[in-house]
Motif scaffolding. Structure first.
Motif, short mmCIF file in Angstrom:
data_model
loop_
_atom_site.label_atom_id
_atom_site.label_comp_id
_atom_site.label_asym_id
_atom_site.label_seq_id
_atom_site.Cartn_x
_atom_site.Cartn_y
_atom_site.Cartn_z
N LEU A 17 0.82 -1.21 0.00
CA LEU A 17 0.00 0.00 0.00
C LEU A 17 0.86 1.26 0.00
CD1 LEU A 17 -2.82 -1.00 2.51
CD2 LEU A 17 -2.94 -0.95 0.02
N ASP A 18 1.99 1.21 0.66
CA ASP A 18 2.89 2.37 0.72
C ASP A 18 3.50 2.71 -0.64
OD1 ASP A 18 2.45 2.83 3.40
OD2 ASP A 18 4.24 1.73 4.07
N LEU A 19 3.44 1.80 -1.59
CA LEU A 19 4.00 2.09 -2.91
C LEU A 19 3.22 3.19 -3.63
CD1 LEU A 19 4.87 -1.53 -4.07
CD2 LEU A 19 6.43 0.25 -3.27
N GLU B 257 1.14 1.41 -10.87
CA GLU B 257 2.39 1.32 -11.65
C GLU B 257 3.56 0.91 -10.76
OE1 GLU B 257 0.34 4.04 -11.68
OE2 GLU B 257 -0.57 3.68 -13.65
N ALA B 258 3.62 1.47 -9.55
CA ALA B 258 4.70 1.13 -8.62
C ALA B 258 4.58 -0.32 -8.16
CB ALA B 258 4.69 2.07 -7.43
N VAL B 259 3.35 -0.78 -7.95
CA VAL B 259 3.13 -2.17 -7.55
C VAL B 259 3.59 -3.10 -8.69
CG1 VAL B 259 1.37 -3.92 -7.05
CG2 VAL B 259 1.30 -1.69 -5.91
N SER B 260 3.20 -2.77 -9.91
CA SER B 260 3.59 -3.58 -11.06
C SER B 260 5.11 -3.65 -11.20
CB SER B 260 2.97 -3.01 -12.33
OG SER B 260 3.36 -3.76 -13.45
N ARG C 187 10.18 -6.76 -10.48
CA ARG C 187 11.54 -6.73 -9.95
C ARG C 187 11.75 -7.75 -8.83
NH1 ARG C 187 11.15 -1.96 -8.25
NH2 ARG C 187 10.90 -2.35 -6.05
N ASP C 188 10.72 -7.97 -8.00
CA ASP C 188 10.94 -8.70 -6.74
C ASP C 188 9.73 -9.53 -6.37
OD1 ASP C 188 12.19 -9.41 -4.33
OD2 ASP C 188 11.32 -7.70 -3.27
#
Length: 79
Positions: free
Chosen positions: A60-62, A66-69, A74-75
């Motif tokens: 949620l902090d992302l 787009e940031a979640v994707s 990446r990880d």
């Protein structure tokens, strides 16, 4: 989809469906389908177990899909 409303009241349905936010958010997702952009959702859920998973707060902090994707690409990992 037809006309959307200005205000929706959502309930997770009580115990055990509102034990935590991870469970209760399902009612919010459904209410969002009926509310117009800029509308209001009032969600009722006790959530005695809090958010439900400390890992969820990291996601949620992302702040954006787009940031979640990007993070998933990446990880990715299952805990």
């Amino acid at each position: 989809m037809g006309a959307r409303c200005d205000l929706a009241i959502a309930s997770a349905g009580g115990h055990p469906l509102d034990l935590n936010f991870i469970q209760a958010h399902k009612s919010i997702d459904h209410a969002a389908e009926s509310v117009r952009d800029g509308g209001v959702i009032v969600a009722l859920a006790e959530c005695p177990n809090g958010i439900g998973s400390s890992d969820l707060m990291d996601w949620l902090d992302l702040g954006s899909a787009e940031a979640v994707s990007a993070r998933l690409m990446r990880d990715y990992g299952i805990h």
